[in-house]
Design a protein around this motif. Sequence first.
Motif, PDB file in Angstrom:
ATOM      1  N   THR A 385     -32.997   6.779  46.290  1.00  0.00           N
ATOM      2  CA  THR A 385     -31.567   7.594  46.308  1.00  0.00           C
ATOM      3  C   THR A 385     -31.656   9.619  46.552  1.00  0.00           C
ATOM      4  O   THR A 385     -32.234   9.932  46.044  1.00  0.00           O
ATOM      5  N   SER A 386     -30.794   9.913  46.480  1.00  0.00           N
ATOM      6  CA  SER A 386     -30.016  11.321  46.963  1.00  0.00           C
ATOM      7  C   SER A 386     -28.701  11.858  46.894  1.00  0.00           C
ATOM      8  O   SER A 386     -27.436  10.445  46.796  1.00  0.00           O
ATOM      9  N   ASN A 387     -27.902  12.916  47.393  1.00  0.00           N
ATOM     10  CA  ASN A 387     -26.889  13.201  46.956  1.00  0.00           C
ATOM     11  C   ASN A 387     -26.519  14.598  47.509  1.00  0.00           C
ATOM     12  O   ASN A 387     -27.705  15.461  48.103  1.00  0.00           O
ATOM     13  N   GLY A 388     -25.762  14.819  47.959  1.00  0.00           N
ATOM     14  CA  GLY A 388     -25.243  16.843  48.655  1.00  0.00           C
ATOM     15  C   GLY A 388     -24.546  17.565  47.073  1.00  0.00           C
ATOM     16  O   GLY A 388     -24.653  17.202  45.822  1.00  0.00           O
ATOM     17  N   GLY A 389     -23.955  18.369  47.059  1.00  0.00           N
ATOM     18  CA  GLY A 389     -23.596  18.739  46.299  1.00  0.00           C
ATOM     19  C   GLY A 389     -22.065  18.575  45.381  1.00  0.00           C
ATOM     20  O   GLY A 389     -21.859  17.863  46.577  1.00  0.00           O
ATOM     21  N   THR A 390     -21.813  18.918  44.538  1.00  0.00           N
ATOM     22  CA  THR A 390     -20.554  18.528  43.073  1.00  0.00           C
ATOM     23  C   THR A 390     -20.440  19.327  43.631  1.00  0.00           C
ATOM     24  O   THR A 390     -20.204  20.916  44.160  1.00  0.00           O
ATOM     25  N   GLY A 391     -18.639  20.217  43.434  1.00  0.00           N
ATOM     26  CA  GLY A 391     -17.745  20.325  43.802  1.00  0.00           C
ATOM     27  C   GLY A 391     -17.689  21.874  42.602  1.00  0.00           C
ATOM     28  O   GLY A 391     -18.082  21.758  41.119  1.00  0.00           O
ATOM     29  N   ALA A 392     -17.436  22.866  42.939  1.00  0.00           N
ATOM     30  CA  ALA A 392     -17.323  24.138  41.784  1.00  0.00           C
ATOM     31  C   ALA A 392     -16.306  23.624  40.547  1.00  0.00           C
ATOM     32  O   ALA A 392     -15.565  22.803  40.832  1.00  0.00           O
ATOM     33  N   ARG A 393     -16.586  24.393  39.933  1.00  0.00           N
ATOM     34  CA  ARG A 393     -16.138  23.889  37.467  1.00  0.00           C
ATOM     35  C   ARG A 393     -15.319  25.137  37.856  1.00  0.00           C
ATOM     36  O   ARG A 393     -15.577  26.117  38.590  1.00  0.00           O
ATOM     37  N   PRO A 394     -14.634  25.704  37.624  1.00  0.00           N
ATOM     38  CA  PRO A 394     -13.519  26.917  37.032  1.00  0.00           C
ATOM     39  C   PRO A 394     -14.144  27.680  36.483  1.00  0.00           C
ATOM     40  O   PRO A 394     -14.110  28.934  36.595  1.00  0.00           O
ATOM     41  N   MET A 395     -15.099  27.698  35.401  1.00  0.00           N
ATOM     42  CA  MET A 395     -16.433  29.042  35.306  1.00  0.00           C
ATOM     43  C   MET A 395     -17.502  28.177  35.609  1.00  0.00           C
ATOM     44  O   MET A 395     -18.952  29.108  35.558  1.00  0.00           O
ATOM     45  N   LYS A 396     -18.019  27.675  36.445  1.00  0.00           N
ATOM     46  CA  LYS A 396     -19.304  27.743  37.555  1.00  0.00           C
ATOM     47  C   LYS A 396     -19.566  26.991  37.926  1.00  0.00           C
ATOM     48  O   LYS A 396     -18.470  26.475  38.812  1.00  0.00           O
ATOM     49  N   ASP A 397     -20.489  27.386  39.206  1.00  0.00           N
ATOM     50  CA  ASP A 397     -20.618  27.035  40.374  1.00  0.00           C
ATOM     51  C   ASP A 397     -21.223  25.646  40.286  1.00  0.00           C
ATOM     52  O   ASP A 397     -21.556  24.997  38.920  1.00  0.00           O
ATOM     53  N   GLY A 398     -21.083  24.493  41.265  1.00  0.00           N
ATOM     54  CA  GLY A 398     -21.174  23.014  41.013  1.00  0.00           C
ATOM     55  C   GLY A 398     -22.992  23.167  41.551  1.00  0.00           C
ATOM     56  O   GLY A 398     -23.993  23.836  41.242  1.00  0.00           O
ATOM     57  N   LEU A 399     -23.212  21.932  40.946  1.00  0.00           N
ATOM     58  CA  LEU A 399     -24.113  21.096  40.964  1.00  0.00           C
ATOM     59  C   LEU A 399     -24.636  20.779  41.863  1.00  0.00           C
ATOM     60  O   LEU A 399     -24.025  19.943  43.054  1.00  0.00           O
ATOM     61  N   SER A 400     -25.672  21.344  42.837  1.00  0.00           N
ATOM     62  CA  SER A 400     -26.695  20.847  43.809  1.00  0.00           C
ATOM     63  C   SER A 400     -27.514  19.600  43.837  1.00  0.00           C
ATOM     64  O   SER A 400     -28.381  19.365  42.866  1.00  0.00           O
ATOM     65  N   ALA A 401     -27.264  19.068  45.246  1.00  0.00           N
ATOM     66  CA  ALA A 401     -28.363  17.521  45.099  1.00  0.00           C
ATOM     67  C   ALA A 401     -27.608  16.771  44.416  1.00  0.00           C
ATOM     68  O   ALA A 401     -28.992  16.041  43.657  1.00  0.00           O
ATOM     69  N   THR A 402     -26.649  16.474  43.203  1.00  0.00           N
ATOM     70  CA  THR A 402     -26.583  15.959  42.421  1.00  0.00           C
ATOM     71  C   THR A 402     -25.916  14.666  42.714  1.00  0.00           C
ATOM     72  O   THR A 402     -24.707  15.163  43.134  1.00  0.00           O
ATOM     73  N   ALA A 403     -26.325  13.464  42.120  1.00  0.00           N
ATOM     74  CA  ALA A 403     -25.131  12.677  42.123  1.00  0.00           C
ATOM     75  C   ALA A 403     -24.458  12.259  40.722  1.00  0.00           C
ATOM     76  O   ALA A 403     -23.975  12.067  40.068  1.00  0.00           O
ATOM     77  N   TYR A 404     -23.418  12.728  40.887  1.00  0.00           N
ATOM     78  CA  TYR A 404     -21.828  12.661  40.216  1.00  0.00           C
ATOM     79  C   TYR A 404     -21.092  11.981  41.750  1.00  0.00           C
ATOM     80  O   TYR A 404     -21.125  12.545  42.541  1.00  0.00           O
ATOM     81  N   PRO A 405     -20.216  11.455  40.373  1.00  0.00           N
ATOM     82  CA  PRO A 405     -20.032  10.691  39.396  1.00  0.00           C
ATOM     83  C   PRO A 405     -21.096   9.666  39.268  1.00  0.00           C
ATOM     84  O   PRO A 405     -21.163   9.717  37.589  1.00  0.00           O
TER      85      PRO A 405
END
Length: 546
Positions: A385-405
């Motif tokens: 299991t692996s993933n890429g980055g999540t989208g930026a949030r309005p007040m925070k950066d996105g999460l790196s290499a994180t399985a969302y959703p």
Amino acid sequence: MAKLTEIELQVMWNRLIAVVEEQAQVLLRTAFSPIVREAGDLSAGVFDREGNMLAQAVTGTPGHVNSMAESVKHFIKAFPVETMKPGDIYVTNDPWMGTGHLNDFVLTTPAFHRGKLVGLFSCTSHIMDIGGIGFGPDGTDVFMEGLYIPLLKLADQGKLNETLMAMIRANTRLPIDTEGDVYSLAACNDVGCQRLSEMMEEFGLKDLDVLSKHILSRSKAAVLEAIAGLPKGKWSNTMTVDGYDEPVTLACTVEVTKSGIHVDYTGTGAASKRGINVPLAYTTAYTVFGLACIVGKEIPNNAGSLSPLTVSAPPDTIVNALKPKPVASRHIIGQMLPDVVFGALRQAIPERVPAEGTSCLWNLNVRGQTDEAGLGNYGFMMAVTSNGGTGARPMKDGLSATAYPSGVKGTPVEIAESITPLIFWRKEFRVDSGGAGATRGGLGQVIEVGSRIGKPFDLLAAYDRIDHPPRGRDGGKNGAAGAVALKSGKVLKGKGFQLIPPDDRLVVMTPGGGGIGDPVKRDRKAVEKDLAEGLVTPKGAKVYGA
């Protein structure tokens, strides 16, 4: 007994959540498949006699738990509660009555207290191999994809269905792992039943009726209260993804009223000839999860909190595929759906909605032969299991290499190397892959893997966001597109079976998340921090005005 107070009911509700979390932990700690025990690709929950989910474990994935909730109702219809006996266990992997593809086994066990049926426990986990062509999108109907188990009894009053177990063992390349995983599923439900009975004894409960009504009514009221604070109206969005052999349009209209939120997928493309189709239950699961992340995210997930969130899709579209369409890799499209919904909601509440991310899992589904014999399995098969980055949030950066959703954890390299004849030469952040913006998208990763025994292995590719990367918004840049190739330079397809030669290496570069806002408006200290940590190169920082 005396009427239960609000405080007593709340304590019992919290205790019920603890019970299902222990249920999930039993599954996590006893499962044979690494995708379950290491990554947490599972779900667990408790239901009342009518099939309403009262609590779900925190451990697990929304695609499993929210679709598993519907499967319990199918079990009750096939096996009425009046006929259930202690020691009965029910099983299915029907994609349209379970969690969307044949690799997920759903087990449901009736729970008794002092001889009376008081509820049901259900659980799901991913079975790594169930025969057929394997865990990939190449099938052209569901029957090619593996062993299909209808709603059956796995155990009858404590007596195991040996015929069914023999059928399961005979239809998998991993009979040892698969049999062990089935027992693990059964065991976790048994623990749930025991803990529920202990809880009811402790609190003097004869049934769950009052507690069930409290949980469902309070949860629904809390979600409706959250919806009351939203703008009312309709908003639409479209998103294009790679598809199998041609791009796929995902379209939705989100309608917010005082009585709930409805998402309709009219305008979405037709079902595919390959296994990227999504049964409606899985579409619903990820859609309502996306909504719940925005509306009432602190409210526990149960039938009450889910009831104001509804979904519809035209039959035989890719998000409402009908039997016998192939569905093995239904997560590719299904896990994109929160992004589609977010694109509609950003028009109403932009301050609460992220940019697009990688979304669908970028698992390394690998299969091949080992140099060992006599271990009971036929070669190896694993989903790293692996993933890429999540989208930026309005007040925070996105999460790196994180399985969302999805929410699954990444498989540790040490585990993958210990149970496969593969060696991981690289696994690191993909520099400059996060979409630039006032808030930056999360980074993808670079993974390089080869054989350590001089034998080829199969990649069962099931990737997206290669031709259509995650989009930034409000001036934010797109995330980097994904890529799959050999180290020698040959570009590989994003989907389908491909052979990795023994003298070459597989190189996977997962996508980055999209950014939000003009990059020039990014805080200077944040840019400097990214440079210092090696997440952005000096060349990549130029877009920020650095």
